[in-house]
Design a protein around this motif. Structure first.
Motif, PDB file in Angstrom:
ATOM      1  N   GLY A  65       0.809  -1.216   0.000  1.00  0.00           N
ATOM      2  CA  GLY A  65       0.000   0.000   0.000  1.00  0.00           C
ATOM      3  C   GLY A  65       0.839   1.261   0.000  1.00  0.00           C
ATOM      4  N   SER A  66       0.506   2.184   0.906  1.00  0.00           N
ATOM      5  CA  SER A  66       1.212   3.469   0.922  1.00  0.00           C
ATOM      6  C   SER A  66       2.647   3.313   1.428  1.00  0.00           C
ATOM      7  N   LEU A  67       2.990   2.127   1.914  1.00  0.00           N
ATOM      8  CA  LEU A  67       4.367   1.886   2.381  1.00  0.00           C
ATOM      9  C   LEU A  67       5.174   1.110   1.337  1.00  0.00           C
ATOM     10  N   SER A  68       4.676   1.082   0.103  1.00  0.00           N
ATOM     11  CA  SER A  68       5.301   0.202  -0.900  1.00  0.00           C
ATOM     12  C   SER A  68       6.691   0.646  -1.359  1.00  0.00           C
ATOM     13  N   ASN A  69       7.107   1.848  -0.985  1.00  0.00           N
ATOM     14  CA  ASN A  69       8.502   2.212  -1.305  1.00  0.00           C
ATOM     15  C   ASN A  69       9.426   1.961  -0.106  1.00  0.00           C
TER      16      ASN A  69
ATOM     17  N   ARG B 224       4.033  -9.100   5.611  1.00  0.00           N
ATOM     18  CA  ARG B 224       5.251  -8.435   6.072  1.00  0.00           C
ATOM     19  C   ARG B 224       4.890  -7.072   6.684  1.00  0.00           C
ATOM     20  N   THR B 225       3.977  -6.376   6.006  1.00  0.00           N
ATOM     21  CA  THR B 225       3.557  -5.057   6.485  1.00  0.00           C
ATOM     22  C   THR B 225       2.856  -5.179   7.831  1.00  0.00           C
ATOM     23  N   ILE B 226       1.971  -6.150   7.925  1.00  0.00           N
ATOM     24  CA  ILE B 226       1.261  -6.371   9.192  1.00  0.00           C
ATOM     25  C   ILE B 226       2.264  -6.669  10.299  1.00  0.00           C
ATOM     26  N   TYR B 227       3.243  -7.503   9.967  1.00  0.00           N
ATOM     27  CA  TYR B 227       4.244  -7.863  10.979  1.00  0.00           C
ATOM     28  C   TYR B 227       4.968  -6.615  11.488  1.00  0.00           C
ATOM     29  N   VAL B 228       5.429  -5.781  10.539  1.00  0.00           N
ATOM     30  CA  VAL B 228       6.190  -4.586  10.932  1.00  0.00           C
ATOM     31  C   VAL B 228       5.320  -3.647  11.771  1.00  0.00           C
ATOM     32  N   LEU B 229       4.087  -3.457  11.339  1.00  0.00           N
ATOM     33  CA  LEU B 229       3.223  -2.512  12.039  1.00  0.00           C
ATOM     34  C   LEU B 229       2.746  -3.033  13.393  1.00  0.00           C
ATOM     35  N   ARG B 230       2.706  -4.348  13.552  1.00  0.00           N
ATOM     36  CA  ARG B 230       2.244  -4.919  14.827  1.00  0.00           C
ATOM     37  C   ARG B 230       3.381  -5.160  15.817  1.00  0.00           C
ATOM     38  N   ASN B 231       4.606  -5.163  15.280  1.00  0.00           N
ATOM     39  CA  ASN B 231       5.741  -5.391  16.167  1.00  0.00           C
ATOM     40  C   ASN B 231       6.104  -4.045  16.822  1.00  0.00           C
ATOM     41  N   PRO B 232       5.948  -3.915  18.142  1.00  0.00           N
ATOM     42  CA  PRO B 232       6.146  -2.603  18.782  1.00  0.00           C
ATOM     43  C   PRO B 232       7.521  -1.997  18.500  1.00  0.00           C
ATOM     44  N   GLU B 233       8.571  -2.832  18.545  1.00  0.00           N
ATOM     45  CA  GLU B 233       9.921  -2.303  18.351  1.00  0.00           C
ATOM     46  C   GLU B 233      10.102  -1.798  16.919  1.00  0.00           C
ATOM     47  N   GLU B 234       9.651  -2.625  15.968  1.00  0.00           N
ATOM     48  CA  GLU B 234       9.839  -2.233  14.565  1.00  0.00           C
ATOM     49  C   GLU B 234       8.962  -1.055  14.164  1.00  0.00           C
ATOM     50  N   SER B 235       7.725  -1.034  14.646  1.00  0.00           N
ATOM     51  CA  SER B 235       6.862   0.081  14.227  1.00  0.00           C
ATOM     52  C   SER B 235       7.355   1.398  14.826  1.00  0.00           C
ATOM     53  N   ALA B 236       7.891   1.347  16.062  1.00  0.00           N
ATOM     54  CA  ALA B 236       8.436   2.576  16.670  1.00  0.00           C
ATOM     55  C   ALA B 236       9.678   3.025  15.895  1.00  0.00           C
ATOM     56  N   ALA B 237      10.523   2.051  15.524  1.00  0.00           N
ATOM     57  CA  ALA B 237      11.734   2.383  14.771  1.00  0.00           C
ATOM     58  C   ALA B 237      11.372   2.923  13.390  1.00  0.00           C
ATOM     59  N   LEU B 238      10.340   2.362  12.797  1.00  0.00           N
ATOM     60  CA  LEU B 238       9.894   2.828  11.478  1.00  0.00           C
ATOM     61  C   LEU B 238       9.450   4.295  11.547  1.00  0.00           C
ATOM     62  N   ARG B 239       8.657   4.598  12.573  1.00  0.00           N
ATOM     63  CA  ARG B 239       8.182   5.985  12.733  1.00  0.00           C
ATOM     64  C   ARG B 239       9.364   6.936  12.973  1.00  0.00           C
TER      65      ARG B 239
END
Lengths: 143, 109
Positions: A65-69, B69-84
């Motif tokens: 989706g919007s994170l595709s890059n 993969r996206t769900i995993y990243v967004l649901r994993n607290p450590e990874e989603s915080a690091a992503l932000r």
């Protein structure tokens, strides 16, 4: 695709890279070269110099989706997320992290979310029955 | 497409064909190679199976993997915080070339 890949790190990723580098150096200085910290930093260096540059924009590593890059490279216990666009031949590493456990089974996790009832309203709006909740899937994997 | 038309008129997906199971027996390799539509095989109006091209299946599989993969990243607290945090760094211009970082670390040694 041609041209060398430019790799940049965000401050978040740089902090992790520097910390891992320092920890690995410390272990090596003590003669503890088989320490997992040394191996992890080596895996990280290999990923940034070979693994990712060999096929940086492979859609099989992309988010949706919007994170595709945004791409997520995964090897052993290393996870690297980076932002990238093929035309620019440039990636920005958003973060580097070390997974302490085996990668969770995303399908089981997704099944858990569905079975938790969080998507029931979405199912209803599509005219679909909510899923059968009688123990078909395993329980959640807690990190 | 205008949204109100979308909701007012039932859509027919031309890429999906509902056929009887007997159609399966008539298919040969050439048919399968050139098949443009996805077949829903049914018996007495009951859908039993879906037949789609191998390449289409792989596309679906890749899309599902990407979503997982996206769900995993967004649901994993450590990874989603690091992503932000990483995205915020990019937005604020807090990025540095890898060779610069390596040079800085070598200098410290």
């Amino acid at each position: 695709m041609s041209g060398q890949l430019q790799i940049q790190l965000t401050a978040t990723a740089e902090a992790t890279y520097s910390r891992c580098s320092g920890e690995a150096e410390e272990c090596i200085a003590k003669g503890d070269e088989s320490n997992p910290k040394v191996k992890f930093f080596q895996t990280l260096k290999d990923a940034l110099t070979e693994g990712i540059p060999s096929d940086p924009f492979n859609r099989k590593m992309a988010l949706s989706g919007s994170l595709s890059n945004i791409f997520r490279f995964s090897k052993e216990n290393l996870r690297i997320c980076y932002l990238g666009q093929g035309q620019q031949r440039r990636i920005v590493v958003l973060y580097i992290c070390q997974s302490t456990a085996e990668e969770d089974d995303c399908y089981a996790q997704f099944a858990y979310i569905v079975l938790s009832g969080k998507f029931d309203a979405a199912f209803a709006s599509l005219g679909l029955r909510p899923p059968d909740r009688q123990g078909v899937f395993p329980g959640p994997i807690v990190n | 497409m205008t949204p109100f038309i979308d909701s007012a008129i039932p859509r027919i997906d031309r890429s999906v064909e509902h056929v009887g199971v007997s159609r399966l027996r008539k298919l040969n390799s050439d048919d399968l190679k050139t098949m443009e539509t996805t077949l829903v095989l049914q018996e007495n109006d009951q859908p039993l199976a879906v037949l789609l091209k191998y390449e289409k299946y792989l596309v679906l599989q890749d899309q599902l993997d990407t979503l997982m993969r996206t769900i995993y990243v967004l649901r994993n607290p450590e990874e989603s915080a690091a992503l932000r945090a990483g995205i915020e760094d990019v937005n604020k211009g807090r990025t540095k070339d890898l060779y610069e970082i390596k040079a800085g670390l070598n200098k410290k040694k």
